[in-house]
Design a protein around this motif. Structure first.
Motif, PDB file in Angstrom:
ATOM      1  N   MET A  12      -3.550 -34.886  88.877  1.00 33.96           N
ATOM      2  CA  MET A  12      -4.752 -34.228  89.364  1.00 33.96           C
ATOM      3  C   MET A  12      -4.543 -32.720  89.280  1.00 33.96           C
ATOM      4  O   MET A  12      -3.534 -32.208  89.736  1.00 33.96           O
ATOM      5  N   ARG A  13      -5.510 -32.034  88.738  1.00 34.46           N
ATOM      6  CA  ARG A  13      -5.472 -30.574  88.673  1.00 34.46           C
ATOM      7  C   ARG A  13      -6.002 -30.003  89.982  1.00 34.46           C
ATOM      8  O   ARG A  13      -7.081 -30.371  90.437  1.00 34.46           O
ATOM      9  N   SER A  14      -5.265 -29.088  90.583  1.00 38.45           N
ATOM     10  CA  SER A  14      -5.687 -28.455  91.831  1.00 38.45           C
ATOM     11  C   SER A  14      -6.447 -27.166  91.523  1.00 38.45           C
ATOM     12  O   SER A  14      -6.072 -26.401  90.649  1.00 38.45           O
ATOM     13  N   GLU A  34      -4.401 -22.791  98.314  1.00 37.53           N
ATOM     14  CA  GLU A  34      -3.289 -23.284  99.124  1.00 37.53           C
ATOM     15  C   GLU A  34      -3.089 -24.793  98.960  1.00 37.53           C
ATOM     16  O   GLU A  34      -2.446 -25.424  99.773  1.00 37.53           O
ATOM     17  N   ARG A  35      -3.661 -25.378  97.935  1.00 37.71           N
ATOM     18  CA  ARG A  35      -3.531 -26.799  97.582  1.00 37.71           C
ATOM     19  C   ARG A  35      -4.108 -27.733  98.640  1.00 37.71           C
ATOM     20  O   ARG A  35      -3.615 -28.833  98.862  1.00 37.71           O
ATOM     21  N   PHE A  82     -15.322 -23.786  91.106  1.00 38.19           N
ATOM     22  CA  PHE A  82     -13.978 -24.292  90.796  1.00 38.19           C
ATOM     23  C   PHE A  82     -12.872 -23.292  91.105  1.00 38.19           C
ATOM     24  O   PHE A  82     -11.808 -23.673  91.555  1.00 38.19           O
ATOM     25  N   ASP A  83     -13.074 -22.017  90.932  1.00 36.72           N
ATOM     26  CA  ASP A  83     -12.038 -21.018  91.192  1.00 36.72           C
ATOM     27  C   ASP A  83     -11.757 -20.900  92.690  1.00 36.72           C
ATOM     28  O   ASP A  83     -12.576 -20.407  93.450  1.00 36.72           O
ATOM     29  N   ARG A  88     -13.353 -29.366  94.476  1.00 39.54           N
ATOM     30  CA  ARG A  88     -13.666 -29.681  93.075  1.00 39.54           C
ATOM     31  C   ARG A  88     -12.784 -30.823  92.549  1.00 39.54           C
ATOM     32  O   ARG A  88     -13.267 -31.764  91.920  1.00 39.54           O
ATOM     33  N   ALA A  89     -11.500 -30.744  92.801  1.00 37.73           N
ATOM     34  CA  ALA A  89     -10.585 -31.784  92.319  1.00 37.73           C
ATOM     35  C   ALA A  89     -10.902 -33.138  92.954  1.00 37.73           C
ATOM     36  O   ALA A  89     -10.797 -34.171  92.295  1.00 37.73           O
TER      37      ALA A  89
END
Length: 161
Positions: free
Chosen positions: A1-3, A7-8, A35-36, A41-42
Motif C-alpha cells: 500500500m502506498r502511503s 505521519e503515516r 492525495f498530497d 487516500r490510501a
C-alpha cells in the motif's frame, strides 16, 4: 500500500483494521489536498468508503475531482457538519476519523462527541510540539470522559518534510 500521509496515519488505520470484514469507513475532517499529505487516500484505494470535510473551497473542489468519497465544504464546528454525518451514517459509527483542523480541533471534536458519533480509532493533530499543550490536553480529557483511551501519546516522525 502506498502511503500519502505525512505521519503515516493511513498505514496505522489500514493495519489496525486489516482483518476486519468490509465495509470499512472513515471521516477525513480537514481533508486538505486529495492525495498530497492526505490521511485517507490510501484507505480509499484499499476499498474503504468515507466522507471528506474541509473549510477551504480549493481543497474541496480538488477532492471532488480526484477522490471517489463524498466531499463537503463545511466548518466542522457547526451543526451542519454533525447533521451530514448523522444522515450519512445513521448508526453513528465509523472505523477511523482523521481530525486535522488546527484551531478548530476542540470545536470539531466536541461536535463529534456531543452528537454521539462513535468511532473505533482516531488520529488527531494537536501540534503541541510547536505550540502549547492546551488542544492536546483538553482533547484527551474530552475523549477519556467519553470512554475512549489513548493508544499512543504523541507521534511525530522524521518523515515529515
Amino acid at each position: 500500500m502506498r502511503s500519502y500521509s505525512k505521519e503515516r496515519q493511513d498505514v496505522f488505520a489500514y493495519y489496525l483494521f486489516k482483518n476486519k470484514q468490509r465495509p470499512k469507513t472513515f471521516l477525513d475532517v480537514g481533508c486538505y489536498h486529495p492525495f498530497d499529505g492526505n490521511n485517507t487516500r490510501a484507505l480509499e484505494e484499499q476499498g474503504w468508503t468515507g466522507s471528506l470535510f474541509d473549510i477551504r473551497q480549493e481543497w474541496v473542489v480538488l477532492c471532488m475531482h480526484h477522490r471517489t468519497s463524498d466531499v463537503h465544504l463545511v466548518d466542522a464546528t457547526t451543526p451542519e457538519f454533525a447533521e451530514i454525518i448523522i444522515n450519512k451514517y445513521p448508526n453513528k459509527s465509523v472505523d477511523y476519523i482523521s481530525l486535522d483542523i488546527d484551531e478548530g480541533t476542540l470545536g470539531g471534536l466536541e461536535n463529534i462527541v456531543k452528537n454521539n458519533i462513535r468511532f473505533k480509532s482516531m488520529t488527531l493533530e494537536h501540534d503541541s510540539y510547536s505550540k502549547d499543550t492546551t488542544i492536546r490536553d483538553l482533547s484527551r480529557e474530552m475523549l477519556e470522559k467519553n470512554g475512549y483511551f489513548l493508544l499512543f501519546k504523541d507521534v511525530k516522525t522524521d518523515l515529515t518534510d
